[in-house]
Design an enzyme around this catalytic site. Sequence first.
Site, short mmCIF file in Angstrom:
data_model
loop_
_atom_site.label_atom_id
_atom_site.label_comp_id
_atom_site.label_asym_id
_atom_site.label_seq_id
_atom_site.Cartn_x
_atom_site.Cartn_y
_atom_site.Cartn_z
N ASP A 67 -17.08 38.02 -10.44
CA ASP A 67 -16.29 38.97 -11.21
C ASP A 67 -16.91 40.36 -11.16
O ASP A 67 -18.02 40.55 -10.66
CB ASP A 67 -16.13 38.49 -12.66
CG ASP A 67 -17.44 38.00 -13.28
OD1 ASP A 67 -18.52 38.30 -12.73
OD2 ASP A 67 -17.39 37.32 -14.31
N HIS A 137 -15.91 31.05 -21.69
CA HIS A 137 -15.43 31.60 -20.41
C HIS A 137 -16.37 31.27 -19.26
O HIS A 137 -17.57 31.11 -19.44
CB HIS A 137 -15.10 33.10 -20.52
CG HIS A 137 -16.25 34.05 -20.54
ND1 HIS A 137 -16.30 35.13 -21.39
CD2 HIS A 137 -17.39 34.11 -19.82
CE1 HIS A 137 -17.42 35.80 -21.16
NE2 HIS A 137 -18.10 35.20 -20.22
N GLU A 142 -11.08 33.99 -19.67
CA GLU A 142 -11.16 33.92 -21.12
C GLU A 142 -10.29 32.77 -21.65
O GLU A 142 -9.43 32.26 -20.93
CB GLU A 142 -10.67 35.25 -21.72
CG GLU A 142 -11.47 36.48 -21.26
CD GLU A 142 -12.84 36.61 -21.91
OE1 GLU A 142 -13.42 35.58 -22.34
OE2 GLU A 142 -13.34 37.74 -22.00
C1 GLP Z 1 -20.57 37.43 -18.52
C2 GLP Z 1 -20.18 37.04 -17.08
C3 GLP Z 1 -20.24 35.56 -16.88
C4 GLP Z 1 -21.53 35.03 -17.48
C5 GLP Z 1 -21.49 35.16 -18.97
C6 GLP Z 1 -22.76 34.67 -19.68
O1 GLP Z 1 -19.53 37.86 -19.31
N1 GLP Z 1 -18.91 37.52 -16.68
O2 GLP Z 1 -20.15 35.28 -15.49
O3 GLP Z 1 -21.69 33.68 -17.14
O4 GLP Z 1 -21.21 36.50 -19.34
O5 GLP Z 1 -23.76 35.62 -19.62
P1 GLP Z 1 -25.26 35.37 -19.98
O6 GLP Z 1 -25.81 34.53 -18.89
O7 GLP Z 1 -25.89 36.73 -20.02
O8 GLP Z 1 -25.28 34.67 -21.29
#
Ligand code: GLP
Length: 241
Positions: A67, A137, A142
């Site tokens: 993404d 998500h 979402e």
């Molecule tokens: C973001 C990304 C995701 C990721 C998630 C968790 O919004 N788009 O791909 O897995 O948040 O992030 P974190 O690993 O910092 O908790």
Amino acid sequence: MKVDICKNYEEIAKKATSIVIQEIKNNPKLKIGLATGSSPLGLYENLIEAYQKNEVSFSEVTSYNLDEYIGISRSHPQSYYSFMFENLFKHIDIKSKNIHLPNNDLTQIDHIANDYNQILHANPLDLQILGIGSNGHIGFNEPGTPLDSETFIVTLDEQTRKDNSRFFKNLDDVPKYAITMGIKNIMDSKKIILIASGKEKAKAIHQMIKGKITNKFPASILQLHPDCTIILDIDSASQLA
Ligand code: GLP
């Protein structure tokens, strides 16, 4: 779904690293889907170290990111493009022509999702790395996203923007839109590894593994994937018992 519970984040990163390196050894032309966020950082650090020690080469690997934000440029320090170059690509021997991130150019907004989807269709993923959002998500799919979705432009949840505001000056600076692989694109990967650590993820992990499969909690669909490994620490696994 295979669930591996490690004693801490360091062990999670080690386990994920050994799987990725083994996959590259089995297939040097591995097509790997990559994630951003804090969760895969230990994996990326270990991969850089393994490359520096000549234990692995990425020269034939191709990468496809999950993404990207829309509304900030690729050169913005918080774009996922910057994140990937800073935390992985600039330190390893992956070829720039083999790196794919969704285009977030506003002047091309009417076709960027379709363009990325075509790339994914032409290059079926061998392995997808995932994290999980506190609202369930995966990528930026979402709650409420149809389970058969393919690459699309998404309006980010307020919860997601709040969670990610730690990387920006304030909440207002967090983009409101993003482009993301869809749930179907993720499920089409032959193999999936999801990494999660910390108490803040415990509720989401419980719902993903033990909850009902529903698009209200997108990560729950991973229960249906034939080769999905969830790598957790004790804290993120604390509600599973
Ligand atoms: C973001 C990304 C995701 C990721 C998630 C968790 O919004 N788009 O791909 O897995 O948040 O992030 P974190 O690993 O910092 O908790």
